[in-house]
Design a protein around this motif. Structure first.
Motif, PDB file in Angstrom:
ATOM      1  N   GLU A  32      29.733  46.719  34.540  1.00 37.42           N
ATOM      2  CA  GLU A  32      29.782  47.248  33.094  1.00 37.42           C
ATOM      3  C   GLU A  32      31.194  47.575  32.310  1.00 37.42           C
ATOM      4  N   GLU A  33      31.732  48.353  33.419  1.00 41.69           N
ATOM      5  CA  GLU A  33      33.287  48.735  32.927  1.00 41.69           C
ATOM      6  C   GLU A  33      34.113  47.722  32.674  1.00 41.69           C
ATOM      7  N   LYS A  34      33.934  46.656  33.570  1.00 45.09           N
ATOM      8  CA  LYS A  34      34.937  45.510  33.408  1.00 45.09           C
ATOM      9  C   LYS A  34      34.509  44.759  32.123  1.00 45.09           C
ATOM     10  N   GLU A  35      33.339  44.440  32.065  1.00 42.84           N
ATOM     11  CA  GLU A  35      32.803  43.809  30.792  1.00 42.84           C
ATOM     12  C   GLU A  35      33.334  44.585  29.441  1.00 42.84           C
ATOM     13  N   GLN A  36      33.269  45.918  29.618  1.00 40.94           N
ATOM     14  CA  GLN A  36      33.694  46.565  28.325  1.00 40.94           C
ATOM     15  C   GLN A  36      35.200  46.387  28.071  1.00 40.94           C
ATOM     16  N   ARG A  37      35.954  46.407  29.179  1.00 37.12           N
ATOM     17  CA  ARG A  37      37.328  46.079  29.074  1.00 37.12           C
ATOM     18  C   ARG A  37      37.729  44.763  28.580  1.00 37.12           C
ATOM     19  N   LEU A  38      36.962  43.734  29.267  1.00 43.63           N
ATOM     20  CA  LEU A  38      37.262  42.413  28.850  1.00 43.63           C
ATOM     21  C   LEU A  38      37.039  42.151  27.305  1.00 43.63           C
ATOM     22  N   GLN A  39      35.943  42.613  26.845  1.00 46.36           N
ATOM     23  CA  GLN A  39      35.508  42.390  25.531  1.00 46.36           C
ATOM     24  C   GLN A  39      36.457  43.371  24.627  1.00 46.36           C
ATOM     25  N   SER A  40      37.250  44.177  24.959  1.00 46.00           N
ATOM     26  CA  SER A  40      37.888  44.971  24.059  1.00 46.00           C
ATOM     27  C   SER A  40      39.351  44.281  24.168  1.00 46.00           C
ATOM     28  N   GLY A  41      39.453  43.224  24.852  1.00 46.60           N
ATOM     29  CA  GLY A  41      40.955  42.602  24.580  1.00 46.60           C
ATOM     30  C   GLY A  41      41.739  42.558  25.924  1.00 46.60           C
ATOM     31  N   VAL A  42      41.281  43.384  27.090  1.00 47.82           N
ATOM     32  CA  VAL A  42      42.008  43.573  28.328  1.00 47.82           C
ATOM     33  C   VAL A  42      41.867  41.963  29.078  1.00 47.82           C
ATOM     34  N   HIS A  43      42.852  41.380  29.587  1.00 48.44           N
ATOM     35  CA  HIS A  43      42.807  40.114  30.225  1.00 48.44           C
ATOM     36  C   HIS A  43      42.057  40.260  31.680  1.00 48.44           C
ATOM     37  N   TYR A  44      41.229  39.104  31.886  1.00 51.52           N
ATOM     38  CA  TYR A  44      40.546  39.352  33.274  1.00 51.52           C
ATOM     39  C   TYR A  44      41.378  39.474  34.329  1.00 51.52           C
ATOM     40  N   SER A  45      42.596  38.971  34.338  1.00 53.28           N
ATOM     41  CA  SER A  45      43.504  38.875  35.412  1.00 53.28           C
ATOM     42  C   SER A  45      44.185  40.134  35.707  1.00 53.28           C
ATOM     43  N   GLN A  46      43.779  41.087  34.960  1.00 50.27           N
ATOM     44  CA  GLN A  46      44.311  42.649  35.069  1.00 50.27           C
ATOM     45  C   GLN A  46      43.373  43.621  35.559  1.00 50.27           C
ATOM     46  N   MET A  47      42.171  43.042  36.143  1.00 50.58           N
ATOM     47  CA  MET A  47      41.217  44.083  36.591  1.00 50.58           C
ATOM     48  C   MET A  47      40.272  43.304  37.750  1.00 50.58           C
ATOM     49  N   VAL A  48      39.754  43.963  38.522  1.00 48.97           N
ATOM     50  CA  VAL A  48      39.052  43.566  39.547  1.00 48.97           C
ATOM     51  C   VAL A  48      37.746  44.171  39.775  1.00 48.97           C
ATOM     52  N   SER A  49      36.725  43.734  40.054  1.00 48.97           N
ATOM     53  CA  SER A  49      35.277  44.338  40.226  1.00 48.97           C
ATOM     54  C   SER A  49      35.101  44.920  41.608  1.00 48.97           C
ATOM     55  N   ILE A  50      34.250  46.051  41.626  1.00 47.33           N
ATOM     56  CA  ILE A  50      33.716  46.451  42.865  1.00 47.33           C
ATOM     57  C   ILE A  50      32.702  45.070  43.074  1.00 47.33           C
ATOM     58  N   GLU A  51      32.555  44.894  44.574  1.00 47.80           N
ATOM     59  CA  GLU A  51      31.710  43.915  45.225  1.00 47.80           C
ATOM     60  C   GLU A  51      30.702  44.592  46.015  1.00 47.80           C
ATOM     61  N   HIS A  52      29.753  44.054  45.981  1.00 45.86           N
ATOM     62  CA  HIS A  52      28.571  44.796  47.071  1.00 45.86           C
ATOM     63  C   HIS A  52      28.009  43.607  47.908  1.00 45.86           C
ATOM     64  N   ALA A  53      27.467  44.140  49.065  1.00 44.86           N
ATOM     65  CA  ALA A  53      26.795  43.338  50.025  1.00 44.86           C
ATOM     66  C   ALA A  53      25.580  42.484  49.498  1.00 44.86           C
ATOM     67  N   PRO A  54      25.258  41.202  49.351  1.00 44.35           N
ATOM     68  CA  PRO A  54      24.292  40.697  48.960  1.00 44.35           C
ATOM     69  C   PRO A  54      22.968  41.149  49.444  1.00 44.35           C
ATOM     70  N   THR A  55      21.989  41.212  48.762  1.00 42.16           N
ATOM     71  CA  THR A  55      20.584  41.706  49.484  1.00 42.16           C
ATOM     72  C   THR A  55      20.104  40.795  50.569  1.00 42.16           C
ATOM     73  N   GLN A  56      19.201  41.146  51.331  1.00 38.27           N
ATOM     74  CA  GLN A  56      18.988  40.241  52.218  1.00 38.27           C
ATOM     75  C   GLN A  56      17.836  39.010  51.739  1.00 38.27           C
ATOM     76  N   ALA A  57      17.263  39.402  50.580  1.00 40.95           N
ATOM     77  CA  ALA A  57      16.393  38.166  50.044  1.00 40.95           C
ATOM     78  C   ALA A  57      17.402  37.092  49.409  1.00 40.95           C
ATOM     79  N   TYR A  58      18.295  37.641  49.037  1.00 39.99           N
ATOM     80  CA  TYR A  58      19.554  36.699  48.392  1.00 39.99           C
ATOM     81  C   TYR A  58      20.248  35.871  49.488  1.00 39.99           C
ATOM     82  N   LEU A  59      20.452  36.580  50.571  1.00 35.70           N
ATOM     83  CA  LEU A  59      21.022  35.893  51.968  1.00 35.70           C
ATOM     84  C   LEU A  59      20.415  34.929  52.422  1.00 35.70           C
ATOM     85  N   GLU A  60      18.888  35.076  52.468  1.00 35.81           N
ATOM     86  CA  GLU A  60      18.165  34.213  52.836  1.00 35.81           C
ATOM     87  C   GLU A  60      18.193  33.052  52.088  1.00 35.81           C
ATOM     88  N   ILE A  61      18.338  32.963  50.687  1.00 43.42           N
ATOM     89  CA  ILE A  61      18.451  31.625  50.057  1.00 43.42           C
ATOM     90  C   ILE A  61      19.811  31.153  50.149  1.00 43.42           C
TER      91      ILE A  61
END
Length: 370
Positions: A32-61
């Motif tokens: 959410e924070e990243k999207e707000q900054r992107l759409q306010s004009g900050v370039h995507y290369s100047q920020m990076v997201s928190i990443e979470h471990a995939p859920t077990q159900a998603y991993l199974e896919i």
């Protein structure tokens, strides 16, 4: 310069060396924070997201799709390796575009070695950023390290609209103007070219390349690349050490690499390089469909339209999606997208005329502020 200690992420140094530097003091943002900054004009290369471990159900896919497609991906990688060997020669330097290109670069290196007719193959992964260009410090490093310019081929996982293909062409044209003694080819090598913009291509099918549906846990725990003004040297990244226990980067490589070793390269034919005029016509078909989508959904910015399974997955994982459009609800390849759409309460529609299997629209946050 050649003695510089290079990053390898969670990969073995023999598989890949990242021409990136670890960023210091970078704030990891929520989606959410990243999207707000992107759409306010900050370039995507100047920020990076928190990443979470995939859920077990998603991993199974992910595991299911890896099992389903590992033979196909191994075959296509080996076919690409044959094409590169026939076209470039026995000394090849794979320069993958971090990070989606990195696993493909590693697998291509394994395949080239499996062919046995290549005398030298190296693999580096470097940064290219839409709107900011390629990492020229990384190219200068390759030159200073004695890498022959005509041995270099750029590698990515797939194309969609062709933004990175265009960025690569512009960046290499600029580099070649400034570096007369180190002229590089801008020809891009990908597994799946749904946008019809790459040169060395295994398929134009929009299917699941399994490494395309996870984030850093299948990319050496490395983030997408960062380019902050004023930072000297290579483009930057962060390493998600907190996801180490969830890392499948090397598992995925070995799964596909073991398939490669079981294939007989003699019976595999190298893919044909498309006639440029045919390729251009097919690319226009893709653009025409995207223009139609933009018109019908009142979208002014083509960067908010992400075609193809891999790009749609990225939107669902890393951005705030507005709508998911699928060609066929019952296709196994989009099962993970339907799961993500349900989790994020994103509307799903269907269009059987689509020239690919999925497309995601990014939510325009500015519209709700009127």
């Amino acid at each position: 310069m050649g003695q510089q200690q290079l990053l390898t992420g969670s990969y073995h140094p023999k598989d890949c060396q990242f021409l990136l530097q670890e960023a210091e003091g970078v704030e990891l943002l929520t989606v959410e924070e990243k999207e707000q900054r992107l759409q306010s004009g900050v370039h995507y290369s100047q920020m990076v997201s928190i990443e979470h471990a995939p859920t077990q159900a998603y991993l199974e896919i992910f595991y299911k799709l890896t099992a389903k497609y590992k033979n196909r991906l191994a075959t296509e990688i080996l076919q690409l390796a044959k094409l590169l060997q026939q076209t470039i020669g026995s000394s090849i330097t794979l320069v993958s575009l971090a990070r989606a290109g990195t696993p493909i670069g590693i697998l291509l290196k394994r395949a080239l070695l499996a062919l046995g007719s290549v005398s030298s193959v190296q693999h580096y992964s470097i940064s290219i950023i839409r709107g900011k260009g390629i990492d020229e410090a990384a190219l200068a490093y390759l030159q200073a390290s004695g890498v022959k310019a005509d041995s270099i081929v750029f590698v990515d996982g797939w194309t969609a609209k062709g933004a990175i293909t265009r960025e690569l062409r512009q960046a290499i044209a600029g580099w070649n103007i400034k570096n007369k003694d180190y002229q590089l080819s801008d020809k891009l090598c990908v597994v799946s070219d749904i946008g019809f913009t790459a040169h060395y291509v295994a398929t134009h099918d929009d299917y699941v390349i399994p490494s395309g549906i996870l984030n850093s846990t299948v990319s050496g725990l490395v983030s997408r690349t960062i380019r902050n003004p004023g930072v000297v040297g290579f483009h930057q990244c962060v390493t998600y050490h907190d996801l180490q226990n969830h890392d499948l980067s090397n598992w995925f490589i070995e799964e596909i690499a073991s398939e490669i070793t079981q294939l007989n390269p003699v019976v595999l034919e190298a893919p044909e390089i498309l006639d440029p005029q045919f390729q251009h016509r097919q690319h226009q078909v893709v653009l025409a469909y995207l223009t139609q989508v933009m018109k019908s959904h009142d979208i002014a910015d083509i960067n908010k339209v992400k075609p193809g399974i891999a790009e749609a997955t990225r939107v669902m994982l890393r951005r705030i999606p507005d709508l998911l459009i699928l060609k066929n609800r019952h296709q196994e390849d989009v099962e993970h997208l339907l799961m993500l759409a349900e989790e994020k309460q994103v509307s799903v529609t269907f269009d059987h005329t689509m020239p690919f299997n999925a497309l995601a629209l990014i939510k325009d946050l500015t519209r709700n502020q009127l």
